[in-house]
Design a protein around this motif. Structure first.
Motif, PDB file in Angstrom:
ATOM      1  N   VAL A   5      71.957  -4.960  43.849  1.00 26.30           N
ATOM      2  CA  VAL A   5      70.540  -4.890  43.467  1.00 26.30           C
ATOM      3  C   VAL A   5      69.656  -5.324  44.626  1.00 26.30           C
ATOM      4  N   GLN A   6      69.983  -6.419  45.267  1.00 27.11           N
ATOM      5  CA  GLN A   6      69.166  -6.912  46.371  1.00 27.11           C
ATOM      6  C   GLN A   6      69.155  -5.940  47.551  1.00 27.11           C
TER       7      GLN A   6
ATOM      8  N   ARG B 103      69.001  -2.830  47.364  1.00 27.27           N
ATOM      9  CA  ARG B 103      68.116  -1.719  47.023  1.00 27.27           C
ATOM     10  C   ARG B 103      66.646  -2.125  46.924  1.00 27.27           C
ATOM     11  N   HIS B 104      66.373  -3.411  47.001  1.00 26.45           N
ATOM     12  CA  HIS B 104      64.998  -3.898  46.872  1.00 26.45           C
ATOM     13  C   HIS B 104      64.629  -4.736  48.090  1.00 26.45           C
ATOM     14  N   ASP B 105      63.580  -4.337  48.752  1.00 30.62           N
ATOM     15  CA  ASP B 105      63.082  -5.102  49.879  1.00 30.62           C
ATOM     16  C   ASP B 105      61.971  -6.010  49.365  1.00 30.62           C
ATOM     17  N   SER B 106      62.388  -7.028  48.612  1.00 29.27           N
ATOM     18  CA  SER B 106      61.433  -7.903  47.949  1.00 29.27           C
ATOM     19  C   SER B 106      61.951  -9.329  47.997  1.00 29.27           C
TER      20      SER B 106
ATOM     21  N   TRP C  25      65.793 -10.069  42.152  1.00 24.71           N
ATOM     22  CA  TRP C  25      66.083  -9.110  41.089  1.00 24.71           C
ATOM     23  C   TRP C  25      67.540  -9.145  40.622  1.00 24.71           C
TER      24      TRP C  25
END
Length: 117
Positions: free
Chosen positions: A24-25, A27-30, A34
Motif C-alpha cells: 500500500v505504501q 502505491r501512495h506518495d503520502s 495508509w
C-alpha cells in the motif's frame, strides 16, 4: 494446544500485515500511513464477522492469532506521533479520528453481517 492455534494465526497475520503495508505504501506518495490504516480496518471487520462464529478454535486462530498479528496499535501510535512531530499535525489528527471511525464502522459492519449469516 490452544496456543498452537494462536501461533498459526499469528504466523499468517504478521507477514500479511508487513506485506500489505509495504504494498500500500509503495502505491501512495503520502505521509499518511495508509498501510497501517488498511490492516487495522480489515482486522476490525474480521473481528466483527467472528462474533457470529461460536467455535472457540476459530476465534483463537482467526481472532486472537490472525487479527492480533494483522492489526497493530503500536505502529498506529508511533506513526501518529511521527506525523505530529514532523509538523503534519493535520495528518496526525486525521489518522486518529479516521482510524477510530473506520475501525468502529468496520466492526459494526462485521457484526451486522455476522447476524445475517
Amino acid at each position: 494446544m490452544n496456543w498452537l492455534l494462536v501461533l498459526a494465526g499469528g504466523a499468517v497475520g504478521a507477514p500479511l500485515r508487513y506485506l500489505t503495508d509495504r504494498a500500500v505504501q509503495a502505491r501512495h506518495d503520502s505521509l499518511f500511513p495508509w498501510g497501517t490504516f488498511l490492516v487495522n480496518v480489515v482486522g476490525s471487520l474480521v473481528l466483527g464477522l467472528l462474533t457470529g462464529v461460536t467455535s472457540a478454535r476459530a476465534q483463537l486462530l482467526l481472532g486472537t492469532g490472525l487479527c492480533g498479528a494483522l492489526t497493530t496499535y503500536s505502529t498506529f501510535s508511533y506513526e501518529t506521533l511521527r506525523l505530529y512531530e514532523s509538523g503534519a499535525r493535520g495528518f496526525a489528527v486525521a489518522n486518529v479520528a479516521g482510524s477510530a471511525a473506520a475501525g468502529l464502522g468496520a466492526v459494526w459492519l462485521g457484526v451486522g453481517a455476522a447476524t445475517l449469516l
